[in-house]
Every structure is written in structure tokens, then in C-alpha cells.
Design a protein around this motif. Structure first.
Motif, short mmCIF file in Angstrom:
data_model
loop_
_atom_site.label_atom_id
_atom_site.label_comp_id
_atom_site.label_asym_id
_atom_site.label_seq_id
_atom_site.Cartn_x
_atom_site.Cartn_y
_atom_site.Cartn_z
N ALA A 104 0.53 -1.00 0.49
CA ALA A 104 0.17 0.15 -0.32
C ALA A 104 0.54 0.93 -0.33
O ALA A 104 0.56 2.01 -0.75
CB ALA A 104 -1.21 0.01 0.96
N LEU A 105 1.99 1.17 0.97
CA LEU A 105 2.50 2.60 1.01
C LEU A 105 3.71 2.66 -0.60
O LEU A 105 3.94 3.66 -0.45
CB LEU A 105 4.31 1.89 2.06
N ILE A 106 4.31 1.27 -0.85
CA ILE A 106 4.76 1.46 -2.28
C ILE A 106 3.84 2.21 -3.43
O ILE A 106 3.95 2.87 -4.26
CB ILE A 106 5.44 0.56 -3.03
N GLY A 107 2.12 1.49 -3.28
CA GLY A 107 1.33 2.26 -4.37
C GLY A 107 0.96 3.53 -4.36
O GLY A 107 0.87 3.84 -5.25
N TRP A 108 1.05 3.55 -2.90
CA TRP A 108 0.09 4.94 -2.89
C TRP A 108 1.41 5.88 -3.23
O TRP A 108 1.35 7.70 -3.23
CB TRP A 108 -0.35 5.45 -1.52
N GLY A 109 2.86 6.05 -2.93
CA GLY A 109 3.97 7.05 -3.12
C GLY A 109 3.72 6.45 -5.14
O GLY A 109 4.27 8.01 -5.43
#
Length: 104
Positions: A23-28
Motif C-alpha cells: 500500500a505504501l509503495i502503491g500510494w507513493g
């Protein structure tokens, strides 16, 4: 996969960590692409003469063409990097967790 195994996978600490990382990578990546498009549109709206300026004297190709192509190519590359990470590292992590949850 039965319901109990699915519940064990969803509650597994490694799976939760992987989901947070994904999720962090996707949102980033989404934020980076969004920022790129906002800057591009902002520049078109506030300084259209920059993008309307020819690349060289007598040329019909403007800097706007190159800027637009850059935004599109950058978005494709960023998406490709995310898909590579999601289908590589995160898929392997998910398979490991499923094996552990099934008791293999």
C-alpha cells in the motif's frame, strides 16, 4: 484454499507487513504520478508560452510535445516498476505466507 486458511493468511504478521508495504509503495507511486500531472497542467495553465516555444529556430515541434511525451512515458515506466515489484517481491511473500498458513 478453505476459509480457515484464508483467515490465517490474512492474520499472519508477514502478510500484514507485506500489505502495508504494498500500500505504501502503491500510494507513493500514485502521489508521484499525480504530482507530475498537476505540475504539467499547472504549467500549461499559467505559462503556456513555455510549452508553445519551438525547440529550435524554424521548427514546428514545441517543448510542449516533449513535455507531454515525458509525462506519458514517465507514467508508463513508473507503473511498470510498480507492477514488477508487486508481481515479484510481494507475490513471493504472499506465496510464503500461504505455505506457512497451510502448514507446509
Amino acid at each position: 484454499m478453505d476459509k480457515q486458511t484464508a483467515e490465517r493468511v490474512l492474520k499472519h504478521p508477514k502478510f500484514r507487513q507485506m500489505a502495508r508495504q504494498k500500500a505504501l509503495i502503491g500510494w507513493g507511486f500514485s502521489a508521484v504520478i499525480f504530482f507530475m500531472y498537476v505540475i504539467y497542467i499547472w504549467m500549461i495553465g499559467t505559462s503556456p508560452e513555455i510549452f508553445g516555444h519551438p525547440v529550435s529556430e524554424g521548427s514546428i515541434t514545441t517543448w510542449g510535445i516533449y513535455a507531454g511525451l515525458f509525462v506519458i512515458v514517465f507514467s508508463f515506466i513508473t507503473t511498470g516498476i510498480y507492477v514488477s515489484i508487486a508481481n515479484g517481491k510481494f507475490e513471493d511473500m504472499t506465496k510464503d505466507v500461504v505455505r506457512e498458513a497451510q502448514g507446509e
